[in-house]
Design an enzyme around this catalytic site. Structure first.
Site, mmCIF file in Angstrom:
data_model
loop_
_atom_site.group_PDB
_atom_site.id
_atom_site.type_symbol
_atom_site.label_atom_id
_atom_site.label_comp_id
_atom_site.label_asym_id
_atom_site.label_seq_id
_atom_site.Cartn_x
_atom_site.Cartn_y
_atom_site.Cartn_z
ATOM 1 N N CYS A 1 0.816 -1.214 0.000
ATOM 2 C CA CYS A 1 0.000 0.000 0.000
ATOM 3 C C CYS A 1 0.853 1.269 0.000
ATOM 4 C CB CYS A 1 -1.005 0.003 1.148
ATOM 5 S SG CYS A 1 -0.284 -0.081 2.800
ATOM 6 N N HIS B 1 -2.521 1.174 7.187
ATOM 7 C CA HIS B 1 -2.721 1.186 5.738
ATOM 8 C C HIS B 1 -2.467 2.597 5.213
ATOM 9 C CE1 HIS B 1 -4.387 0.135 1.868
ATOM 10 N NE2 HIS B 1 -5.349 1.029 1.982
#
Length: 188
Positions: free
Chosen positions: A24, A125
């Site tokens: 990510c 994330h």
């Protein structure tokens, strides 16, 4: 605009990479830059430069699947002549001078799941936000396509919602000149 591996078509001319492994941070970098500039090999090379004598590199996953930390993101952007500024969540979002900001990278808690089973764990994330064609987009690599947030007010509302949930960190991506002048911040 060309789409890289894992990239999905979205609204016209909005580059968006989809989530793969624990990459990510790489997807957030490429999405905020609106082109494929980084891959896993480049990020691993940055990790080696950041901790050259480390047997277990503290800037990525032990398994080699990604999960890069903020130091890798900052070094990658610095290598392109860009700068990063941590947004102090105590400041009102109205002080954020959005026209001076190239994009934003958020670090958010993310639920962990195995297939349909949601586990009581939280991971971190990285998510990119960027204006393209006068519209701000959420370029989260977990989304199937970019999600339009609208104008500056729409972006500020989205940021306020993320910050209110706690544990959200916001990194501004700016030019070095904007960082040096502090022009990412406006007085209220």
């Amino acid at each position: 605009m060309s789409q890289g591996p894992g990239a999905q078509p979205g609204p016209p001319s909005v580059y968006h990479e989809r989530q793969r492994l624990e990459l990510c941070a790489i997807h957030a970098l490429n999405n905020v830059l609106q082109q494929q500039r980084f891959n896993q090999e480049a990020a691993d090379e940055i990790c080696k430069r950041l901790a050259p004598d480390s047997l277990l590199n503290p800037h990525r996953s032990l398994l080699g699947t990604g999960n890069y930390d903020v130091n890798v993101i900052m070094a990658a952007l610095q290598g392109l002549g860009l700068a990063t500024v941590w947004w102090d969540r105590r400041r009102p979002l109205s002080q954020l001078a959005l026209p001076q900001v190239l994009g934003l990278i958020l670090n958010l808690p993310s639920p962990v799941s195995l297939g349909q089973l949601s586990l009581p764990l939280r991971r971190r994330h990285w998510v990119a936000l960027r204006q393209v064609g006068g519209v701000y987009y959420n370029l989260d690599s977990k989304l199937r396509a970019p999600k339009a947030l609208g104008d500056e007010d729409g972006l500020r509302a989205f940021l306020a919602k993320c910050l209110a949930q706690g544990l959200c960190q916001v990194l501004l991506v700016v030019t070095r000149e904007v960082e040096e002048k502090g022009s990412w911040l406006r007085a209220d």
